[in-house]
Design a protein around this motif. Structure first.
Motif, short mmCIF file in Angstrom:
data_model
loop_
_atom_site.label_atom_id
_atom_site.label_comp_id
_atom_site.label_asym_id
_atom_site.label_seq_id
_atom_site.Cartn_x
_atom_site.Cartn_y
_atom_site.Cartn_z
N TYR A 92 0.82 -1.22 0.00
CA TYR A 92 0.00 0.00 0.00
C TYR A 92 0.85 1.27 0.00
O TYR A 92 0.53 2.20 -0.75
N PRO A 93 1.95 1.33 0.78
CA PRO A 93 2.86 2.49 0.59
C PRO A 93 3.41 2.55 -0.84
O PRO A 93 3.61 3.62 -1.40
N GLY A 103 9.21 8.50 -7.27
CA GLY A 103 9.83 7.18 -7.19
C GLY A 103 8.96 6.10 -7.76
O GLY A 103 8.64 5.14 -7.06
N GLY A 104 8.49 6.22 -9.05
CA GLY A 104 7.58 5.27 -9.68
C GLY A 104 8.05 3.83 -9.54
O GLY A 104 7.27 2.96 -9.15
N PHE A 105 9.31 3.56 -9.82
CA PHE A 105 9.79 2.18 -9.73
C PHE A 105 10.13 1.81 -8.29
O PHE A 105 10.17 0.63 -7.95
N VAL A 106 10.32 2.80 -7.43
CA VAL A 106 10.42 2.50 -6.00
C VAL A 106 9.05 2.00 -5.53
O VAL A 106 8.96 1.02 -4.79
N GLY A 107 7.99 2.65 -6.00
CA GLY A 107 6.64 2.19 -5.69
C GLY A 107 6.39 0.79 -6.19
O GLY A 107 5.83 -0.05 -5.49
N VAL A 108 6.82 0.50 -7.42
CA VAL A 108 6.67 -0.85 -7.98
C VAL A 108 7.43 -1.86 -7.13
O VAL A 108 6.95 -2.96 -6.86
N PHE A 110 8.14 -1.62 -3.95
CA PHE A 110 7.42 -1.80 -2.70
C PHE A 110 6.19 -2.68 -2.89
O PHE A 110 5.86 -3.50 -2.04
N ILE A 111 5.49 -2.47 -4.00
CA ILE A 111 4.31 -3.31 -4.29
C ILE A 111 4.74 -4.76 -4.38
O ILE A 111 4.14 -5.65 -3.79
N SER A 112 5.78 -5.02 -5.13
CA SER A 112 6.23 -6.38 -5.41
C SER A 112 6.86 -7.07 -4.20
O SER A 112 6.56 -8.21 -3.90
N GLN A 113 7.77 -6.36 -3.56
CA GLN A 113 8.58 -6.92 -2.48
C GLN A 113 9.29 -8.21 -2.91
O GLN A 113 9.39 -9.16 -2.15
N ALA A 114 9.76 -8.20 -4.16
CA ALA A 114 10.55 -9.30 -4.69
C ALA A 114 11.94 -8.77 -5.02
O ALA A 114 12.12 -7.56 -5.24
#
Length: 158
Positions: A92-93, A103-108, A110-114
């Motif tokens: 969610y963050p 940070g678009g890919f920072v968001g991605v 965080f979403i993934s956490q992979a």
């Protein structure tokens, strides 16, 4: 420029058909990547004006890197299906960071956490830091009145 982003966009769209019902985290990741490249295509078609064409020698590797990165992130997320959720949930963050546009890919990531999206984001960050520094130096060399105190990436720091 449209050739750069469209294959990655189409990979994102295809992920919904290829991997239906893979859970919320997968849906959020695929959605974020698809929206990101749709936005890029939209900007190419309706917002930006380009003064010239890119050479094919540049277009092919850049387009492939976007496509492979997108497919890799989606597939990495697919491979995590069935594993326990991380103890600290950052999806969610990540959505918030992605939607705010900071940070678009920072968001991605965080979403993934992979691992793959985090590694890709880290590598891209360092690449862009170096590119920003080199671009600033180029401006300094070409324009005598270019301000000496302008930083490359982080205001007042670097």
């Amino acid at each position: 420029m449209l050739i750069l982003y469209t294959p990655a966009f189409l990979a994102g769209v295809a992920s919904f058909a290829l991997f239906p019902n893979e859970g919320l985290r997968f849906l959020l990741l695929s959605s974020a990547l698809t929206i990101h490249f749709f936005k890029r295509d939209f900007e190419v078609l309706f917002i930006h004006k380009y003064s010239g064409m890119m050479v094919l020698d540049s277009v092919v590797p850049i387009s492939l890197s976007y496509l492979i990165s997108t497919v890799g992130m989606i597939y990495a997320q697919y491979l995590t299906q069935g594993f326990p959720e991380p103890p600290i949930d950052l999806k969610y963050p990540g959505v918030a960071l992605f939607l705010v546009g900071i940070g678009g890919f920072v968001g991605v990531s965080f979403i993934s956490q992979a691992l793959y999206p985090f590694a890709l984001t880290l590598g891209t960050t360092f690449f862009l830091l170096g590119r920003s520094y080199a671009t600033r130096n180029w401006y300094r060399s070409k324009f005598e009145d270019f301000p000496k105190d302008v930083k490359a990436m982080i205001p007042f720091v670097f």
